[in-house]
Scaffold this motif. Structure first.
Motif, PDB file in Angstrom:
ATOM      1  N   THR A  95      32.363 -79.922 -42.042  1.00  0.00           N
ATOM      2  CA  THR A  95      33.776 -80.218 -42.277  1.00  0.00           C
ATOM      3  C   THR A  95      33.945 -81.606 -42.888  1.00  0.00           C
ATOM      4  N   ALA A  96      33.169 -82.566 -42.400  1.00  0.00           N
ATOM      5  CA  ALA A  96      33.228 -83.929 -42.933  1.00  0.00           C
ATOM      6  C   ALA A  96      32.886 -83.946 -44.419  1.00  0.00           C
ATOM      7  N   GLN A  97      31.876 -83.167 -44.814  1.00  0.00           N
ATOM      8  CA  GLN A  97      31.493 -83.090 -46.219  1.00  0.00           C
ATOM      9  C   GLN A  97      32.631 -82.523 -47.070  1.00  0.00           C
ATOM     10  N   GLY A  98      33.305 -81.521 -46.547  1.00  0.00           N
ATOM     11  CA  GLY A  98      34.424 -80.929 -47.282  1.00  0.00           C
ATOM     12  C   GLY A  98      35.569 -81.904 -47.448  1.00  0.00           C
ATOM     13  N   PHE A  99      35.875 -82.650 -46.389  1.00  0.00           N
ATOM     14  CA  PHE A  99      36.978 -83.608 -46.466  1.00  0.00           C
ATOM     15  C   PHE A  99      36.660 -84.729 -47.446  1.00  0.00           C
ATOM     16  N   ALA A 100      35.423 -85.196 -47.426  1.00  0.00           N
ATOM     17  CA  ALA A 100      35.025 -86.247 -48.377  1.00  0.00           C
ATOM     18  C   ALA A 100      35.180 -85.754 -49.814  1.00  0.00           C
ATOM     19  N   ARG A 101      34.858 -84.490 -50.039  1.00  0.00           N
ATOM     20  CA  ARG A 101      34.964 -83.918 -51.390  1.00  0.00           C
ATOM     21  C   ARG A 101      36.411 -83.889 -51.866  1.00  0.00           C
ATOM     22  N   LEU A 102      37.324 -83.460 -50.983  1.00  0.00           N
ATOM     23  CA  LEU A 102      38.694 -83.283 -51.449  1.00  0.00           C
ATOM     24  C   LEU A 102      39.442 -84.605 -51.607  1.00  0.00           C
ATOM     25  N   LEU A 103      38.998 -85.678 -50.911  1.00  0.00           N
ATOM     26  CA  LEU A 103      39.650 -86.976 -51.094  1.00  0.00           C
ATOM     27  C   LEU A 103      39.556 -87.441 -52.542  1.00  0.00           C
ATOM     28  N   LYS A 104      38.509 -87.024 -53.222  1.00  0.00           N
ATOM     29  CA  LYS A 104      38.331 -87.403 -54.623  1.00  0.00           C
ATOM     30  C   LYS A 104      38.923 -86.358 -55.580  1.00  0.00           C
ATOM     31  N   PHE A 105      39.443 -85.282 -55.026  1.00  0.00           N
ATOM     32  CA  PHE A 105      39.961 -84.186 -55.848  1.00  0.00           C
ATOM     33  C   PHE A 105      41.491 -84.132 -55.855  1.00  0.00           C
ATOM     34  N   VAL A 106      42.106 -84.444 -54.714  1.00  0.00           N
ATOM     35  CA  VAL A 106      43.557 -84.285 -54.581  1.00  0.00           C
ATOM     36  C   VAL A 106      44.300 -85.278 -55.478  1.00  0.00           C
ATOM     37  N   LYS A 107      45.279 -84.753 -56.185  1.00  0.00           N
ATOM     38  CA  LYS A 107      46.163 -85.579 -57.005  1.00  0.00           C
ATOM     39  C   LYS A 107      47.405 -84.748 -57.317  1.00  0.00           C
ATOM     40  N   ALA A 108      48.417 -85.397 -57.840  1.00  0.00           N
ATOM     41  CA  ALA A 108      49.644 -84.693 -58.203  1.00  0.00           C
ATOM     42  C   ALA A 108      49.342 -83.613 -59.239  1.00  0.00           C
ATOM     43  N   GLY A 109      49.946 -82.438 -59.035  1.00  0.00           N
ATOM     44  CA  GLY A 109      49.762 -81.323 -59.955  1.00  0.00           C
ATOM     45  C   GLY A 109      48.707 -80.326 -59.531  1.00  0.00           C
ATOM     46  N   VAL A 110      47.817 -80.749 -58.635  1.00  0.00           N
ATOM     47  CA  VAL A 110      46.804 -79.820 -58.119  1.00  0.00           C
ATOM     48  C   VAL A 110      47.480 -78.810 -57.189  1.00  0.00           C
ATOM     49  N   TYR A 111      47.076 -77.561 -57.284  1.00  0.00           N
ATOM     50  CA  TYR A 111      47.646 -76.537 -56.409  1.00  0.00           C
ATOM     51  C   TYR A 111      46.913 -76.509 -55.065  1.00  0.00           C
ATOM     52  N   GLU A 112      47.657 -76.127 -54.048  1.00  0.00           N
ATOM     53  CA  GLU A 112      47.080 -76.064 -52.696  1.00  0.00           C
ATOM     54  C   GLU A 112      45.867 -75.138 -52.664  1.00  0.00           C
ATOM     55  N   TYR A 113      45.921 -74.027 -53.388  1.00  0.00           N
ATOM     56  CA  TYR A 113      44.784 -73.095 -53.368  1.00  0.00           C
ATOM     57  C   TYR A 113      43.559 -73.675 -54.066  1.00  0.00           C
ATOM     58  N   GLU A 114      43.758 -74.598 -54.999  1.00  0.00           N
ATOM     59  CA  GLU A 114      42.613 -75.250 -55.624  1.00  0.00           C
ATOM     60  C   GLU A 114      41.881 -76.134 -54.605  1.00  0.00           C
ATOM     61  N   ILE A 115      42.651 -76.773 -53.742  1.00  0.00           N
ATOM     62  CA  ILE A 115      42.052 -77.585 -52.674  1.00  0.00           C
ATOM     63  C   ILE A 115      41.288 -76.682 -51.710  1.00  0.00           C
ATOM     64  N   GLU A 116      41.863 -75.529 -51.400  1.00  0.00           N
ATOM     65  CA  GLU A 116      41.182 -74.540 -50.551  1.00  0.00           C
ATOM     66  C   GLU A 116      39.844 -74.140 -51.165  1.00  0.00           C
ATOM     67  N   ALA A 117      39.830 -73.942 -52.477  1.00  0.00           N
ATOM     68  CA  ALA A 117      38.594 -73.537 -53.155  1.00  0.00           C
ATOM     69  C   ALA A 117      37.531 -74.635 -53.091  1.00  0.00           C
ATOM     70  N   GLU A 118      37.940 -75.889 -53.244  1.00  0.00           N
ATOM     71  CA  GLU A 118      36.992 -77.005 -53.148  1.00  0.00           C
ATOM     72  C   GLU A 118      36.337 -77.049 -51.772  1.00  0.00           C
ATOM     73  N   LEU A 119      37.148 -76.858 -50.758  1.00  0.00           N
ATOM     74  CA  LEU A 119      36.621 -76.876 -49.385  1.00  0.00           C
ATOM     75  C   LEU A 119      35.660 -75.711 -49.154  1.00  0.00           C
ATOM     76  N   LEU A 120      36.065 -74.521 -49.570  1.00  0.00           N
ATOM     77  CA  LEU A 120      35.224 -73.345 -49.358  1.00  0.00           C
ATOM     78  C   LEU A 120      33.878 -73.523 -50.051  1.00  0.00           C
ATOM     79  N   HIS A 121      33.891 -74.073 -51.247  1.00  0.00           N
ATOM     80  CA  HIS A 121      32.645 -74.329 -51.973  1.00  0.00           C
ATOM     81  C   HIS A 121      31.726 -75.214 -51.132  1.00  0.00           C
TER      82      HIS A 121
END
Length: 430
Positions: A194-220
């Motif tokens: 879970t920690a690895q997933g959270f670290a990944r999305l901190l560098k991914f989240v920005k305005a305009g990104v869709y919630e499901y795109e964040i879900e996909a980053e975590l699942l990956h």
């Protein structure tokens, strides 16, 4: 399975502990879960019965466990039934456990194929005075689907009407609420993924990104780390969506200036983690957002410190309520009048913090365990205070997983950033 082999000593010890709670001449019957259908010839992903996995480590359908600790024949004291494979099954589904593999996984020496069940069962049942059956007695369960256990109980009542039946669930709940050292290590691994997933999305989240795109980053990130995926349906709620406690649509674009509430975590080897974080979509909290965030964080730290051996469920939650009441007053959300005139059965703070602060965690995300038992070493709880201000479209929740030990609480997620300054720094490093 994706996960690394689990030391069978866990399941040997779990069965030993269960046997110590059984009266003389007792037999336990435990079934694997069904493979559930979707539509046409489709099926859902298989999820093993938690109690069955706890006692066997077998992650396979059409399996049955019989325990009869004082059967006169030692060959009938522990018996595991597995689905026999064949060439057709091997081609279409892949190999199933062999008898040798079944023993290696579970530590059970006596393995039979499922087609041998009736013969072996009749050799055992007439020596038993009491037969223990499993059922889903979770206080939140409201499923209408009949389980494999329930079907077998119906059949047993018809075939053996004079036997005394008993519930194994109360015993299993008591055993499972205190974790084995191996279980704790598996939960640490889930928290690490879970920690690895959270670290990944901190560098991914920005305005305009869709919630499901964040879900996909975590699942990956979860799947590449040998997890089956999310421990539960992920909540990825931006802006006002964060005020919907079980928001799972995850279909909106993140807007500039919003706070994104994440309730997302990985499982590993059927053991679960449970994380909540709230992060600024634009990389910086506004002054108001930061004030609410820091209030929740103060409640989180104080609540975590109260998860100690000897404390009780009701006193813990009462004290958390008092802390939250004070913070909400400081934020201008509650007044002295609101507090003085509140309904004791529905405190004023519940308007902004409507859910509980903690629940048991383990093989199930809302794991079994009794709120009437004092906290003791080996229990694992979530700690998840939150403030939800619907009129401002702002929701903040922070959650880590806490192990109770004799020396105090141990935060299994202490390496996952939670301080606002650290989160902002990490988000702006990209």
């Amino acid at each position: 399975m994706r996960y690394s082999p689990i030391d069978s000593q866990l399941f040997i010890d779990n069965r030993k502990n269960l046997k110590a709670h059984l009266p003389a001449k007792s037999m336990v019957i435990m079934q694997a879960n069904d493979v559930l259908p979707t539509n046409a010839d489709g099926t859902m992903a298989f999820k093993q019965n938690s109690d069955f996995f706890y006692l066997t480590g077998v992650d396979q359908e059409e399996s049955t466990l019989l325990l009869f600790p004082d059967h006169p024949d030692k060959n009938y004291r522990e018996v595991l039934f597995l689905r026999e494979t064949n060439e057709t099954i091997a081609v279409w589904e892949g190999d199933k456990l062999s008898k040798v593999q079944g023993t290696k996984v579970s530590g059970i020496e006596r393995i039979h194929w499922t087609h041998e069940f009736e013969r072996v069962f009749r050799e055992m049942i007439y020596e038993a005075d009491t037969v223990y059956f499993n059922s889903n007695e979770h206080t939140r369960n409201d499923s209408l689907t009949q389980s494999r256990d329930a079907r077998f109980i119906e059949r047993f009542r018809q075939d053996y009407p004079l036997h005394k039946l008993a519930r194994i669930a109360p015993i299993m709940h008591r055993l499972r609420e205190v974790k084995h050292e191996i279980e704790i290590e598996l939960m640490r691994q889930a928290c690490g993924i879970t920690a690895q997933g959270f670290a990944r999305l901190l560098k991914f989240v920005k305005a305009g990104v869709y919630e499901y795109e964040i879900e996909a980053e975590l699942l990956h990130e979860f799947v590449r780390s040998r997890s089956r995926g999310f421990a539960y349906q992920p909540i990825i709620a931006s802006g006002a969506n964060a005020c919907v406690l079980h928001y799972i649509q995850n279909n909106q674009a993140c807007q500039p200036g919003d706070v994104l509430l994440l309730d997302v975590a990985a499982e590993y080897a059927n053991y679960n983690s449970d994380l909540s974080r709230s992060i600024p979509v634009s990389g910086r909290f506004t002054q108001r957002q930061r004030s609410v965030y820091d209030a929740v964080l103060r409640v989180f730290y104080a609540s975590r410190d109260m998860l100690v051996s000897g404390n009780t469920w009701d006193s813990y939650h009462r004290e958390v309520g008092r802390l939250m009441e004070s913070e909400l007053k400081g934020l201008g959300l509650l007044s002295d009048h609101d507090i003085t005139n509140q309904n004791p059965e529905l405190p004023a703070y519940k308007k902004y913090f409507p859910h509980g602060t903690s629940h048991f965690l383990g093989l199930d995300v809302h794991d079994v365990g009794s709120k009437y038992h004092p906290f003791e070493p080996g229990m694992v709880f979530t700690c998840e205070p939150g403030i939800y201000i619907r009129e401002e479209g702002l929701g903040i929740r922070l959650e880590n997983n806490i192990l109770i030990t004799a020396d105090g609480p141990v935060d299994l997620m202490e390496n996952i950033p939670i301080e606002a300054d650290e989160i902002e720094t990490l988000m702006n490093e990209r």
